[in-house]
Design an enzyme around this catalytic site. Sequence first.
Site, PDB file in Angstrom:
ATOM      1  N   ARG A   1       7.196  19.276  10.749  1.00  0.00           N
ATOM      2  CA  ARG A   1       8.231  18.249  10.968  1.00  0.00           C
ATOM      3  C   ARG A   1       7.744  16.890  10.476  1.00  0.00           C
ATOM      4  O   ARG A   1       8.507  16.105   9.931  1.00  0.00           O
ATOM      5  CB  ARG A   1       8.621  18.152  12.449  1.00  0.00           C
TER       6      ARG A   1
ATOM      7  N   GLU B   1       8.015  16.967   6.849  1.00  0.00           N
ATOM      8  CA  GLU B   1       9.431  16.816   6.526  1.00  0.00           C
ATOM      9  C   GLU B   1       9.868  15.353   6.660  1.00  0.00           C
ATOM     10  O   GLU B   1      10.591  14.827   5.805  1.00  0.00           O
ATOM     11  CB  GLU B   1      10.258  17.700   7.464  1.00  0.00           C
TER      12      GLU B   1
ATOM     13  N   SER C   1      -2.485   0.409   6.391  1.00  0.00           N
ATOM     14  CA  SER C   1      -3.790   1.021   6.599  1.00  0.00           C
ATOM     15  C   SER C   1      -3.725   2.156   7.614  1.00  0.00           C
ATOM     16  O   SER C   1      -3.034   2.065   8.626  1.00  0.00           O
ATOM     17  CB  SER C   1      -4.783  -0.031   7.090  1.00  0.00           C
TER      18      SER C   1
END
Length: 147
Positions: free
Chosen positions: A88, A91, A114
Amino acid sequence: MDRSVVTQKIIEAKVRNGMKWSDIAKAIGESKEWVTAGCLGQMTFTKVQAEAAGKLFDLTDEEMAWLQIVPYKGSLPTAVPTDPLIYRWYEIVSVYGTTIKELIHEEFGDGIMSAIDFSMDIQREPDPKGDRVQVVLSGKYLSYKTY
């Protein structure tokens, strides 16, 4: 021995002793997010942190030394993650990565966020439709330099 052996020993002790990452973090003295990453082999412990972990997980001196060595970062076994929760995140970056990049560049200019000067907070957010996962990522903005 290598760092992965120490990580496995830590996970086994955590499971065997019914420990929670938040309790481990309190004993080590850092956030649950950082300590979890460290115990999973992604962060470098100080001597004091390694000794605290050593007490919790019954680590040898050699195992505590491994916690203090800069690890090879990036722990996923495949380029595209297969674990559903990690996928996920993959994704999210695949779908929203260009949006995140565009909005950061619009707000800050040409640079990066960063992951070194960085913090993360994960909390449960109660919701009548089903609890939600709240994740806050905070990274220092680093501008690209001209030379």
